[in-house]
Design an enzyme around this catalytic site. Sequence first.
Site, PDB file in Angstrom:
ATOM      1  N   GLU A 144     -40.716  -6.215 -17.821  1.00 35.97           N
ATOM      2  CA  GLU A 144     -42.003  -6.803 -18.204  1.00 35.97           C
ATOM      3  C   GLU A 144     -42.074  -7.000 -19.708  1.00 35.97           C
ATOM      4  OE1 GLU A 144     -45.113  -4.090 -17.133  1.00 35.97           O
ATOM      5  OE2 GLU A 144     -44.435  -3.940 -15.064  1.00 35.97           O
ATOM      6  N   LYS A 146     -43.750  -6.273 -23.305  1.00 36.00           N
ATOM      7  CA  LYS A 146     -44.514  -5.197 -23.935  1.00 36.00           C
ATOM      8  C   LYS A 146     -45.521  -5.849 -24.876  1.00 36.00           C
ATOM      9  CE  LYS A 146     -44.090  -0.680 -26.089  1.00 36.00           C
ATOM     10  NZ  LYS A 146     -45.233  -0.818 -26.961  1.00 36.00           N
ATOM     11  N   ASP A 148     -48.535  -6.518 -27.438  1.00 34.06           N
ATOM     12  CA  ASP A 148     -48.903  -5.848 -28.677  1.00 34.06           C
ATOM     13  C   ASP A 148     -50.421  -5.880 -28.854  1.00 34.06           C
ATOM     14  OD1 ASP A 148     -48.518  -4.446 -30.940  1.00 34.06           O
ATOM     15  OD2 ASP A 148     -47.698  -6.097 -32.118  1.00 34.06           O
ATOM     16  N   TYR A 279     -50.852  -3.958 -16.190  1.00 31.41           N
ATOM     17  CA  TYR A 279     -49.447  -3.597 -15.961  1.00 31.41           C
ATOM     18  C   TYR A 279     -49.253  -2.301 -15.189  1.00 31.41           C
ATOM     19  CZ  TYR A 279     -50.287  -0.998 -20.333  1.00 31.41           C
ATOM     20  OH  TYR A 279     -50.808  -0.181 -21.307  1.00 31.41           O
ATOM     21  N   LYS A 371     -37.566  -2.509 -27.826  1.00 31.74           N
ATOM     22  CA  LYS A 371     -38.326  -3.295 -28.811  1.00 31.74           C
ATOM     23  C   LYS A 371     -37.504  -4.406 -29.441  1.00 31.74           C
ATOM     24  CE  LYS A 371     -41.944  -0.149 -29.966  1.00 31.74           C
ATOM     25  NZ  LYS A 371     -42.937   0.123 -30.986  1.00 31.74           N
ATOM     26  N   CYS A 466     -44.692 -28.705 -64.624  1.00 33.30           N
ATOM     27  CA  CYS A 466     -43.595 -28.243 -63.771  1.00 33.30           C
ATOM     28  C   CYS A 466     -42.888 -27.104 -64.489  1.00 33.30           C
ATOM     29  CB  CYS A 466     -42.629 -29.385 -63.498  1.00 33.30           C
ATOM     30  SG  CYS A 466     -41.128 -28.830 -62.692  1.00 33.30           S
ATOM     31  N   CYS A 469     -39.070 -28.555 -65.399  1.00 36.87           N
ATOM     32  CA  CYS A 469     -38.767 -29.666 -66.307  1.00 36.87           C
ATOM     33  C   CYS A 469     -39.905 -29.975 -67.264  1.00 36.87           C
ATOM     34  CB  CYS A 469     -38.385 -30.916 -65.526  1.00 36.87           C
ATOM     35  SG  CYS A 469     -39.783 -31.723 -64.729  1.00 36.87           S
ATOM     36  N   CYS A 484     -44.680 -31.878 -59.059  1.00 38.56           N
ATOM     37  CA  CYS A 484     -44.073 -32.237 -60.331  1.00 38.56           C
ATOM     38  C   CYS A 484     -43.847 -33.740 -60.314  1.00 38.56           C
ATOM     39  CB  CYS A 484     -42.739 -31.503 -60.475  1.00 38.56           C
ATOM     40  SG  CYS A 484     -41.657 -32.250 -61.692  1.00 38.56           S
ATOM     41  N   CYS A 490     -36.072 -33.992 -62.771  1.00 34.30           N
ATOM     42  CA  CYS A 490     -36.419 -32.575 -62.761  1.00 34.30           C
ATOM     43  C   CYS A 490     -35.227 -31.806 -62.191  1.00 34.30           C
ATOM     44  CB  CYS A 490     -37.666 -32.339 -61.913  1.00 34.30           C
ATOM     45  SG  CYS A 490     -38.039 -30.597 -61.683  1.00 34.30           S
TER      46      CYS A 490
HETATM   47  S1  IVH Z   1     -46.512   1.023 -19.104  1.00 33.06           S
HETATM   48  C1  IVH Z   1     -46.269   5.349 -18.100  1.00 33.06           C
HETATM   49  N1  IVH Z   1     -46.225  -1.554 -19.539  1.00 33.06           N
HETATM   50  O1  IVH Z   1     -47.108   0.300 -24.684  1.00 33.06           O
HETATM   51  C2  IVH Z   1     -46.090   4.025 -18.684  1.00 33.06           C
HETATM   52  N2  IVH Z   1     -47.105  -0.219 -21.289  1.00 33.06           N
HETATM   53  O2  IVH Z   1     -46.225   3.539 -25.057  1.00 33.06           O
HETATM   54  C3  IVH Z   1     -47.310   3.578 -19.349  1.00 33.06           C
HETATM   55  N3  IVH Z   1     -47.677  -1.500 -23.301  1.00 33.06           N
HETATM   56  O3  IVH Z   1     -49.762   1.535 -25.769  1.00 33.06           O
HETATM   57  C4  IVH Z   1     -47.258   2.290 -20.053  1.00 33.06           C
HETATM   58  N4  IVH Z   1     -47.104  -3.467 -22.532  1.00 33.06           N
HETATM   59  O4  IVH Z   1     -50.430  -0.027 -23.839  1.00 33.06           O
HETATM   60  C5  IVH Z   1     -46.614  -0.367 -20.055  1.00 33.06           C
HETATM   61  N5  IVH Z   1     -45.940  -3.844 -19.736  1.00 33.06           N
HETATM   62  C6  IVH Z   1     -46.333  -2.672 -20.251  1.00 33.06           C
HETATM   63  C7  IVH Z   1     -46.853  -2.564 -21.553  1.00 33.06           C
HETATM   64  C8  IVH Z   1     -47.216  -1.312 -22.055  1.00 33.06           C
HETATM   65  C9  IVH Z   1     -47.600  -2.810 -23.550  1.00 33.06           C
HETATM   66  C10 IVH Z   1     -48.165  -0.500 -24.270  1.00 33.06           C
HETATM   67  C11 IVH Z   1     -49.149   0.483 -23.739  1.00 33.06           C
HETATM   68  C12 IVH Z   1     -48.988   1.680 -24.625  1.00 33.06           C
HETATM   69  C13 IVH Z   1     -47.559   1.588 -25.015  1.00 33.06           C
HETATM   70  C14 IVH Z   1     -46.774   2.609 -24.218  1.00 33.06           C
END
Ligand code: IVH
Length: 727
Positions: A144, A146, A148, A279, A371, A466, A469, A484, A490
């Site tokens: 999946e 992650k 932000d 998620y 990451k 400039c 020049c 410029c 130049c």
């Molecule tokens: S699962 C037990 N899935 O990442 C597992 N977390 O350290 C619980 N996060 O701040 C988290 N995308 O909010 C999971 N697809 C995803 C995620 C996700 C972002 C964030 C979560 C938490 C940190 C986990």
Amino acid sequence: MANLDLFSSSNQPPGQQNIAGAAINNVANPLQQRDALHQQLHYHAHRYYVLDDPQIPDAEYDRLFQQLQKLEAEHPELVTPDSPTQRVMGTVLDGFASVKHAVPMLSINTETDTEATGAQNFDTRVRKALGLGDADPAVEYVAELKFDGLAINLRYEHGVLVQAATRGDGEMGEDVTNNIRTIGQIPLKLQAPARPAERGSLLGENASTLPIPQVLEVRGEVYMRRDDFEALNERQREKIARGDKGEKTFVNPRNAAAGAVRQLDSKIAAQRPLSFFAYGVGEVVTADGAMPLSTHYGLLQALKSWGFPVADQVNIAVAATQLIAYHQRIAAERDSLPYDIDGVVYKVNSLAQQQQLGFVSREPRWAVAHKYPAQEQMTHVLAIDVQVGRTGKLTPVAKLAPVFVGGVTVTNATLHNEDEARRKDVRVGDTVIVRRAGDVIPEIVSVVASQAPHARGEVFTMPHQCPVCGSAAVREEDEADYRCTGGLFCSAQRKEAILHFAQRRAVEVEGLGDKLVEQLVDANVIRTLPDLYRLGLTALANLERMADKSANNLLQALEKSKHTTLPRFLFGLGIRHVGEATAKELARHFGSLDAIMDATVEQLLEVADVGPIVAQSLRTFFDQPHNREVVEQLRACGLSWAEGAPAEQTPKPLAGKTFVITGTLPTLSRDQAKDQLEAAGAKVAGSVSKKTDYLLAGTEAGSKLDKARELGVAVIDEAQMQALLAG
Ligand code: IVH
């Protein structure tokens, strides 16, 4: 709600064949009316916010909404927390109440190893913990995104949202229910799954038949889309410009989202455009005590069927190789996603295996985050320089203490232009956040810490000369940039100009790259383009690291480049706004370089593709004696091309017509549309009058559209404009 034209499906909300509010009024007592309105409004909000596929016009939704408001005003006892009218609570809190999580909200271990070993290590750990041997089958994972943003726990009891809490320390969070209710993508009431999930790629277990659990805690990420973030900051800047003291801009989408969720006044939170992805789950209680699901993938599908947004990029992956492939695929997609992600997450798909794996300290053994390089880092400003580009554009550039961001070491970050530099008020010595997303030029997001006010240097101002020049640097009206005026003389522009001239698509001097040009210009061997063709073996051989053979090769390449074409030569001169296509058109139209150099603005405007900006730019370039001198010298050096007779004059299709443009066009900006119309001979005016021939109208057209209708002016859309341009 903005999309008025999306009547995409004939599906009706579950159990409702008639969405007319009048019918609801007539057939039912107030309680039944309320329930019917709830059902309608929840259904349409989900289609709009989550599926992005509205079924009724905004006005119709608003009408139903107002009908419910009226009903609730007349019968206050009918108001329930899951009512669509209750998204924004009027109360301002003193602080947030603490919430103890029924199931702790854990974090995920981050695999910091390299791409290949990271996924491999995780798979190895999982197999070992499950007691799997080499002969056993591969473990199935779900990969999946992650997101932000910030983690939220949404608690539903009997299908109704009763509480939303932040993660806090994992055990105790903050009750942010009022603010979370304002997020359109979060259902206040779960959808009873009537048919399979409408959209997306989530297949697998038939979760659509799952009843709604008695207690369901949904976990996911609240985030802000990048475009919503930009628009929010734009609004904030306007407020600040109007003198609104309490306002500020936000550093990045995550901060803006977190700030909104932790806002004590939910009316303010409601104005912040937040989104949500589900998620996972926390506590789940069903009638028979168990969740009839065996996989995480099936769980995501169930969440989707209950009305939650789930990202499309979810993939089932078998073994480490497929996890690595996912990580790589998403890395390539990262910059084009509409929201920020900071990595990917791998989870064991089988819920039974998840249970077997359990937890170490406060992290599950069945999940790992992988990451990507951070896109923002902190560093400090060593100096602010002004750089001169090929076309003379002056750009303020912050020189930074080297910092690793977005996958590379960054030492320079653009401040774009004078206004931006002042708005961010970046000064030498300041600690700043640098953002580098994809191959976009690194930029300074904001100042995080500056010296005491009295110790700070001057506010940045753009030099009016400039810096290289000494020629005048001018900022034209309606332009953000200073330029410029030194042209090819130049020296800062020289390197760029030579590289531009020598590139493959211009006259092509093979082997003349960055390093060599730098050497030649720095050694003062080349001051103008013609100097290139005056290079002798001796001068070249004197350069460091230049062997006779390479020197000879370069001389040969220069010889070869002398036989060129008019479009290549013209493009190679690097005249502002004259790209390859325009150069070709100019050559075709005028036939010879002299004819182009001597053409008036009016004559230039007759060329297809040439609007007032391009015409003026050509005129300005050839009006400078030193630019003409360069051209003459290049000819004297032996550069040559075939010339021809001017092409037949084709009349401009829209000569004599006046246009007005209003609203948002589907593909073109208003400026682009204006350029195209003007290039076709049309005049583009600012307001509608009897003299207007056409009003080009996009969406959200306002008073100009009314005026045009009143005066009987023809109203056309972008497609019709293209048809007119085609003649
Ligand atoms: S699962 C037990 N899935 O990442 C597992 N977390 O350290 C619980 N996060 O701040 C988290 N995308 O909010 C999971 N697809 C995803 C995620 C996700 C972002 C964030 C979560 C938490 C940190 C986990």
